[in-house]
Enzyme design. Structure first.
Site, PDB file in Angstrom:
ATOM      1  N   LYS A  25       0.856  -1.212   0.000  1.00 26.08           N
ATOM      2  CA  LYS A  25       0.000   0.000   0.000  1.00 26.08           C
ATOM      3  C   LYS A  25       0.879   1.245   0.000  1.00 26.08           C
ATOM      4  O   LYS A  25       0.667   2.174  -0.768  1.00 26.08           O
ATOM      5  CB  LYS A  25      -0.877   0.002   1.236  1.00 26.08           C
ATOM      6  CG  LYS A  25      -1.530   1.348   1.537  1.00 26.08           C
ATOM      7  CD  LYS A  25      -2.389   1.341   2.763  1.00 26.08           C
ATOM      8  CE  LYS A  25      -1.667   1.547   4.055  1.00 26.08           C
ATOM      9  NZ  LYS A  25      -1.357   2.936   4.398  1.00 26.08           N
ATOM     10  N   ASN A  26       1.921   1.274   0.851  1.00 23.50           N
ATOM     11  CA  ASN A  26       2.718   2.486   1.024  1.00 23.50           C
ATOM     12  C   ASN A  26       3.706   2.714  -0.103  1.00 23.50           C
ATOM     13  O   ASN A  26       4.447   3.698  -0.082  1.00 23.50           O
ATOM     14  CB  ASN A  26       3.406   2.469   2.386  1.00 23.50           C
ATOM     15  CG  ASN A  26       2.382   2.611   3.500  1.00 23.50           C
ATOM     16  OD1 ASN A  26       1.224   2.947   3.244  1.00 23.50           O
ATOM     17  ND2 ASN A  26       2.789   2.313   4.711  1.00 23.50           N
ATOM     18  N   CYS A 119      -4.465  12.282  12.267  1.00 18.10           N
ATOM     19  CA  CYS A 119      -5.159  10.999  12.127  1.00 18.10           C
ATOM     20  C   CYS A 119      -5.074  10.300  13.475  1.00 18.10           C
ATOM     21  O   CYS A 119      -4.709  10.882  14.472  1.00 18.10           O
ATOM     22  CB  CYS A 119      -4.505  10.169  11.039  1.00 18.10           C
ATOM     23  SG  CYS A 119      -2.922   9.557  11.588  1.00 18.10           S
ATOM     24  N   ARG A 124       0.550  14.378  12.837  1.00 11.07           N
ATOM     25  CA  ARG A 124       1.014  14.133  11.456  1.00 11.07           C
ATOM     26  C   ARG A 124       1.323  15.475  10.760  1.00 11.07           C
ATOM     27  O   ARG A 124       0.694  15.844   9.773  1.00 11.07           O
ATOM     28  CB  ARG A 124      -0.026  13.332  10.661  1.00 11.07           C
ATOM     29  CG  ARG A 124      -0.416  12.012  11.291  1.00 11.07           C
ATOM     30  CD  ARG A 124       0.718  11.001  11.362  1.00 11.07           C
ATOM     31  NE  ARG A 124       1.110  10.450  10.091  1.00 11.07           N
ATOM     32  CZ  ARG A 124       0.515   9.413   9.522  1.00 11.07           C
ATOM     33  NH1 ARG A 124      -0.533   8.867  10.075  1.00 11.07           N
ATOM     34  NH2 ARG A 124       0.949   8.942   8.366  1.00 11.07           N
ATOM     35  N   PRO A 125       2.219  16.282  11.270  1.00 12.39           N
ATOM     36  CA  PRO A 125       2.554  17.558  10.623  1.00 12.39           C
ATOM     37  C   PRO A 125       3.200  17.327   9.246  1.00 12.39           C
ATOM     38  O   PRO A 125       3.644  16.217   8.941  1.00 12.39           O
ATOM     39  CB  PRO A 125       3.548  18.183  11.586  1.00 12.39           C
ATOM     40  CG  PRO A 125       4.086  17.063  12.375  1.00 12.39           C
ATOM     41  CD  PRO A 125       3.027  16.038  12.470  1.00 12.39           C
ATOM     42  N   ILE A 126       3.199  18.371   8.437  1.00 15.61           N
ATOM     43  CA  ILE A 126       3.834  18.278   7.115  1.00 15.61           C
ATOM     44  C   ILE A 126       4.859  19.400   6.928  1.00 15.61           C
ATOM     45  O   ILE A 126       5.183  19.791   5.803  1.00 15.61           O
ATOM     46  CB  ILE A 126       2.776  18.336   5.978  1.00 15.61           C
ATOM     47  CG1 ILE A 126       1.924  19.613   6.095  1.00 15.61           C
ATOM     48  CG2 ILE A 126       1.913  17.097   5.959  1.00 15.61           C
ATOM     49  CD1 ILE A 126       1.051  19.866   4.879  1.00 15.61           C
ATOM     50  N   ASP A 127       5.386  19.908   8.059  1.00 16.59           N
ATOM     51  CA  ASP A 127       6.345  21.019   7.982  1.00 16.59           C
ATOM     52  C   ASP A 127       7.576  20.666   7.154  1.00 16.59           C
ATOM     53  O   ASP A 127       8.082  21.499   6.394  1.00 16.59           O
ATOM     54  CB  ASP A 127       6.765  21.446   9.395  1.00 16.59           C
ATOM     55  CG  ASP A 127       7.293  20.267  10.218  1.00 16.59           C
ATOM     56  OD1 ASP A 127       6.596  19.229  10.283  1.00 16.59           O
ATOM     57  OD2 ASP A 127       8.407  20.365  10.750  1.00 16.59           O
ATOM     58  N   ASP A 310       4.987   0.458  11.892  1.00 20.11           N
ATOM     59  CA  ASP A 310       3.719  -0.114  11.435  1.00 20.11           C
ATOM     60  C   ASP A 310       3.502  -1.539  11.912  1.00 20.11           C
ATOM     61  O   ASP A 310       2.378  -2.025  11.882  1.00 20.11           O
ATOM     62  CB  ASP A 310       3.642  -0.091   9.893  1.00 20.11           C
ATOM     63  CG  ASP A 310       3.511   1.311   9.380  1.00 20.11           C
ATOM     64  OD1 ASP A 310       3.681   1.518   8.172  1.00 20.11           O
ATOM     65  OD2 ASP A 310       3.256   2.207  10.198  1.00 20.11           O
ATOM     66  N   ILE A 332       8.377   6.813  16.812  1.00 24.95           N
ATOM     67  CA  ILE A 332       8.009   7.536  15.592  1.00 24.95           C
ATOM     68  C   ILE A 332       6.748   8.369  15.766  1.00 24.95           C
ATOM     69  O   ILE A 332       6.698   9.539  15.426  1.00 24.95           O
ATOM     70  CB  ILE A 332       7.802   6.539  14.409  1.00 24.95           C
ATOM     71  CG1 ILE A 332       9.007   5.617  14.236  1.00 24.95           C
ATOM     72  CG2 ILE A 332       7.464   7.300  13.122  1.00 24.95           C
ATOM     73  CD1 ILE A 332      10.272   6.302  13.738  1.00 24.95           C
ATOM     74  N   ARG A 402      -8.299  -0.723   4.879  1.00 24.83           N
ATOM     75  CA  ARG A 402      -7.507   0.304   4.198  1.00 24.83           C
ATOM     76  C   ARG A 402      -6.139  -0.261   3.828  1.00 24.83           C
ATOM     77  O   ARG A 402      -5.496   0.213   2.903  1.00 24.83           O
ATOM     78  CB  ARG A 402      -7.307   1.515   5.104  1.00 24.83           C
ATOM     79  CG  ARG A 402      -8.556   2.326   5.320  1.00 24.83           C
ATOM     80  CD  ARG A 402      -8.256   3.591   6.061  1.00 24.83           C
ATOM     81  NE  ARG A 402      -7.148   4.295   5.419  1.00 24.83           N
ATOM     82  CZ  ARG A 402      -6.551   5.351   5.949  1.00 24.83           C
ATOM     83  NH1 ARG A 402      -6.926   5.799   7.125  1.00 24.83           N
ATOM     84  NH2 ARG A 402      -5.568   5.947   5.319  1.00 24.83           N
TER      85      ARG A 402
HETATM   86  C1  EPZ Z   1       4.480   6.760   6.121  1.00 23.57           C
HETATM   87  O1  EPZ Z   1       3.771   7.817   6.748  1.00 23.57           O
HETATM   88  C2  EPZ Z   1       3.504   5.594   6.071  1.00 23.57           C
HETATM   89  N1  EPZ Z   1       2.324   5.982   5.298  1.00 23.57           N
HETATM   90  C3  EPZ Z   1       3.088   5.217   7.482  1.00 23.57           C
HETATM   91  O2  EPZ Z   1       2.279   4.049   7.386  1.00 23.57           O
HETATM   92  C4  EPZ Z   1       4.340   4.865   8.294  1.00 23.57           C
HETATM   93  O3  EPZ Z   1       3.964   4.600   9.618  1.00 23.57           O
HETATM   94  C5  EPZ Z   1       5.331   6.047   8.259  1.00 23.57           C
HETATM   95  O4  EPZ Z   1       5.636   6.373   6.888  1.00 23.57           O
HETATM   96  C6  EPZ Z   1       6.633   5.731   8.981  1.00 23.57           C
HETATM   97  O5  EPZ Z   1       7.224   4.595   8.404  1.00 23.57           O
HETATM   98  C7  EPZ Z   1       2.404   5.966   3.943  1.00 23.57           C
HETATM   99  O6  EPZ Z   1       3.439   5.665   3.361  1.00 23.57           O
HETATM  100  C8  EPZ Z   1       1.150   6.328   3.203  1.00 23.57           C
HETATM  101  P1  EPZ Z   1       6.742  10.087   8.161  1.00 23.57           P
HETATM  102  P2  EPZ Z   1       4.405   9.317   6.756  1.00 23.57           P
HETATM  103  O7  EPZ Z   1       6.610  11.334   7.367  1.00 23.57           O
HETATM  104  O8  EPZ Z   1       5.063   9.585   5.456  1.00 23.57           O
HETATM  105  C9  EPZ Z   1       6.837  13.271  11.677  1.00 23.57           C
HETATM  106  C10 EPZ Z   1       0.400   2.693   7.740  1.00 23.57           C
HETATM  107  O9  EPZ Z   1      -0.069   2.160   8.754  1.00 23.57           O
HETATM  108  N2  EPZ Z   1       6.795  14.269  10.589  1.00 23.57           N
HETATM  109  O10 EPZ Z   1       7.961   9.246   8.032  1.00 23.57           O
HETATM  110  O11 EPZ Z   1       3.357  10.259   7.225  1.00 23.57           O
HETATM  111  C11 EPZ Z   1       5.488  12.567  11.811  1.00 23.57           C
HETATM  112  O12 EPZ Z   1       4.638  13.323  12.648  1.00 23.57           O
HETATM  113  C12 EPZ Z   1       0.906   4.127   7.799  1.00 23.57           C
HETATM  114  O13 EPZ Z   1       0.502   2.130   6.616  1.00 23.57           O
HETATM  115  C13 EPZ Z   1       6.955  15.617  10.923  1.00 23.57           C
HETATM  116  O14 EPZ Z   1       7.132  15.983  12.085  1.00 23.57           O
HETATM  117  O15 EPZ Z   1       5.489   9.133   7.892  1.00 23.57           O
HETATM  118  C14 EPZ Z   1       5.843  11.252  12.435  1.00 23.57           C
HETATM  119  O16 EPZ Z   1       5.971  11.422  13.836  1.00 23.57           O
HETATM  120  C15 EPZ Z   1       0.716   4.731   9.179  1.00 23.57           C
HETATM  121  N3  EPZ Z   1       6.887  16.533   9.930  1.00 23.57           N
HETATM  122  C16 EPZ Z   1       7.226  10.958  11.846  1.00 23.57           C
HETATM  123  O17 EPZ Z   1       7.731  12.200  11.331  1.00 23.57           O
HETATM  124  C17 EPZ Z   1       6.693  16.181   8.611  1.00 23.57           C
HETATM  125  O18 EPZ Z   1       6.671  17.075   7.741  1.00 23.57           O
HETATM  126  C18 EPZ Z   1       7.178   9.927  10.725  1.00 23.57           C
HETATM  127  O19 EPZ Z   1       6.456  10.485   9.684  1.00 23.57           O
HETATM  128  C19 EPZ Z   1       6.526  14.807   8.311  1.00 23.57           C
HETATM  129  C20 EPZ Z   1       6.584  13.873   9.313  1.00 23.57           C
END
Ligand code: EPZ
Length: 421
Positions: A25-26, A119, A124-127, A310, A332, A402
């Site tokens: 999926k990811n 979520c 889940r910030p996107i900064d 995960d 994480i 999902r």
């Molecule tokens: C991906 O999410 C996966 N989702 C998640 O899987 C997975 O848990 C995660 O990577 C970690 O491996 C998809 O690929 C669709 P991150 P993502 O950005 O990209 C912080 C599942 O169950 N962060 O690596 O959102 C964030 O808050 C899902 O399949 C910031 O602070 O993960 C988190 O604490 C759940 N600022 C950490 O980093 C940002 O701009 C990891 O986030 C982005 C992230």
């Protein structure tokens, strides 16, 4: 999705047999986003049949692409991308849609989408996504819950250092860098297999990306990408989930269409718990767990190649019946133990303190009514229910679906007494 659906599990059945692992999926989600960059008709094989993938197809259609699926092949014709907005309802359906930002910006020079809500796992910030894209020339305004992004003079390469190896941010940067002007370097990039899969696909489409899978990735922007064909890698988290399901039932399972090398973050933990595991050619993985599992050494979730966050929830279910006490540290996400209170309803003995969870193994669990609140936590409830004596009823099935293609059909095919009503 019908939210009234429930899974009914009669526990105590030993799992044994062979299970095919679905596409990741990811990986499928960012790959479908990459299709926006390709002028023509791209074909993706081994694309899992999941509600999240369907949501991606609706986003693609909304952008002017033609998207059609037959079984696990998805065809995307992105010859005419006319839109650049991802509507609120689709953004709310799946926060993973944020990964369209890089490709839509790259293709059209603009992108408007609603802020992806938090979520079940936390804010889940996107900064990191936004600061990187700003470094590449994007102008992004955030107001009234909307992101308005433009790149008036196109995107340009940049040297970007991520404060955290964010998977999504790395993906968005790769998608933007593929056709940006000049060179992009990503330092402290995410190293997940899904990043490698995305880079492989973009390179098939004509991009020039090197180093995916390492902490430093380089991309030389090209004029445009052309369509191609790609097969999605197997889903390592689904594979791990099935291994936990077999282990908790002291079963014996063979996984096919698996990528054993992607499971190295957690297969040693299963071996430390007493399971015998080995992978043999052709994407096959074997697990046998004849006796009660032992509690493993402390488990700390880490970015790849560490123990994946995960698979933490499925492992907390597995450890709930282990001999001994297990300790999990979730480094994480800030809120990824929501499933624990449901496991306790089955008779598990688990304490949560912030990001630490202590699981005291019990000999038996007993069936109960459970509610899934997110994808991997829901899978954990299924795993525990398989071992619980008596009947368990799990609602919130749409969360589980999902990420897992008809989990009840898969598990029933290896002996579980499980059905969806
Ligand atoms: C991906 O999410 C996966 N989702 C998640 O899987 C997975 O848990 C995660 O990577 C970690 O491996 C998809 O690929 C669709 P991150 P993502 O950005 O990209 C912080 C599942 O169950 N962060 O690596 O959102 C964030 O808050 C899902 O399949 C910031 O602070 O993960 C988190 O604490 C759940 N600022 C950490 O980093 C940002 O701009 C990891 O986030 C982005 C992230």
């Amino acid at each position: 999705m019908d939210n009234r659906q429930r899974l009914i599990v009669n526990g105590g059945k030993r799992l044994e047999g062979e299970l095919r692992v679905q596409g990741a999926k990811n990986s499928a989600l960012p790959l479908l986003s990459a299709a926006v960059l390709a002028h023509g008709e791209s074909v993706f094989h081994n694309c899992p049949q999941l509600s999240d993938a369907d949501a991606d197809c609706r986003i693609l259609t909304n952008l002017g692409c033609k998207c059609r699926r037959s079984a696990d092949t998805v065809v995307v014709d992105a010859t005419n991308v006319v839109g650049s907005e991802i509507p609120d309802n689709l953004m709310r359906e799946m926060r993973g849609s944020i990964v369209f930002l890089g490709s839509v910006l790259g293709r059209t020079g603009r992108c408007r989408l609603s802020f992806p809500g938090g979520c079940e796992l936390g804010a889940r910030p996107i900064d990191l996504h936004l600061s990187a894209l700003r470094q590449m020339g994007a102008e992004i305004s955030e107001e009234h819950g909307y992101l308005d992004c433009t790149a008036p003079s196109g995107l340009h390469g940049a040297k970007i250092t991520l404060s955290f190896p964010s998977v999504g941010a790395t993906e968005n940067i790769l998608l933007a860098a593929a056709t940006a002007k000049g060179f992009t370097e990503i330092h402290n990039a995410a190293r997940e297999p899904e990043i490698i899969d995305l880079a492989d696909c973009l390179n098939k489409f004509g991009a020039k990306i090197r180093g995916a899978g390492e902490s430093v990735i380089e991309a030389e922007g090209v004029e445009r990408l052309f369509a191609g064909e790609h097969t999605v890698i197997p889903d390592r988290i689904v594979a791990g989930t099935y291994l936990c399901a077999a282990a908790i039932t002291r079963g014996e399972i063979i996984l096919t269409n698996c990528a054993p090398q992607h499971l190295n973050g957690f297969t040693p933990v299963l071996e430390a718990m007493g399971a015998s595991i080995y992978s043999y050619g052709g994407g096959k993985m074997y697990l046998n767990c004849k006796k009660r599992i032992q509690a493993p050494p402390t488990i700390r979730t880490m970015p790849y190649p560490g123990f994946p966050t995960d698979i933490q929830a499925p492992f907390t279910a597995l450890c709930s019946t282990a001999e001994g006490t297990s300790v999990f540290v979730e480094t994480i996400f800030e809120n990824r133990f929501r499933h624990i209170s449901e496991l306790v309803r089955l008779g598990a003995s688990i304490k949560v303190e912030g990001r630490v969870c202590v699981v005291e193994g019990v000999k038996t669990l007993s069936g109960a009514k459970l509610r899934a609140a997110e994808l991997r936590g829901g899978a954990a409830l299924v795993i525990a229910a398989l071992a619980a004596e008596g009947t368990s009823e799990i609602s919130g099935v749409s969360y589980i679906e999902r990420g897992y293609e008809s989990i009840e059909t898969a598990l029933r095919s290896v002996g579980a007494d499980i059905k969806k009503v």
